[in-house]
Design an enzyme around this catalytic site. Structure first.
Site: not given
Ligand code: GRF
Length: 188
Positions: A65, A109
């Site tokens: 990583k 999130h």
């Molecule tokens: C979103 O729901 C975000 O909150 C989470 O991952 C998802 C990504 O969706 N971290 P997208 O790829 O932006 O459509």
């Protein structure tokens, strides 16, 4: 030092949040690179449509990583990146990037953290029978969705909600609040 705000977005999947940022002229102007860890992820096509340079790197091609992140860091330095915004990037950020971008890496999130961190936050909220969930924007630390919270917005869970209907409502909120919060943060 470079006075301009240069943004990198990290994503692994669909990229609807990334596109919401690109639709904001003031952000489009500043998003210099998309870092994607998945070959063929739909977010790559979105970047190409908006002519944003894309770096697709498979972590499995690197010995560990730290080496993977060191490679990313070199590219971020070339672009004089000042902020990293995660938008569905399905990996923990390691010490190499955290040390170089202290309080400059932000994530979104789909829950009211600390409730329902990690994978499938929407499914977790439904499973728990919660009446409310929401969206959290937070700084990234070395934990899973544990960094200091910048802002949160509540979303009600309605009777009959499925993962699909609730995800749609959460994403509508995400697409509004993430670009707005980013605009505020980068003024700092
Ligand atoms: C979103 O729901 C975000 O909150 C989470 O991952 C998802 C990504 O969706 N971290 P997208 O790829 O932006 O459509």
């Amino acid at each position: 030092m470079n006075q301009q705000t240069n943004i990198a977005v990290f994503a692994s999947g669909s990229g609807s949040n990334f596109e919401a940022m690109l639709r904001e002229e003031t952000l489009l102007d500043k998003i210099r690179i998309l870092i994607c860890d998945k070959l063929g992820a739909p977010v790559i096509e979105r970047a190409e449509r908006y002519r944003v340079p894309v770096l697709v790197l498979q972590p499995s091609d690197f010995k560990d990583k730290a080496t993977y992140e060191q490679h990313i860091l070199t590219r971020l330095k070339e672009y004089e990146i000042s902020w990293i915004f995660l938008a569905g990037y399905m990996r923990l950020i390691g010490p190499v990037l955290l040390q170089s971008f202290a309080k400059r890496i932000v994530n979104i999130h789909p829950s009211l953290l600390p409730a329902f961190p990690g994978l499938d936050a929407v499914g977790q909220a439904l499973e728990a029978g919660a009446e409310q969930t929401g969206v959290t924007i937070h700084y990234v630390d070395d934990g899973m969705d544990t960094g200091p919270i910048i802002m949160q917005q509540h979303v009600s869970i309605l009777p009959g909600d499925t993962k699909e209907t609730l995800t749609t409502r959460l994403q509508e909120v995400e697409h509004l609040i993430y670009p707005e919060t980013i605009k505020t943060l980068i003024k700092q």
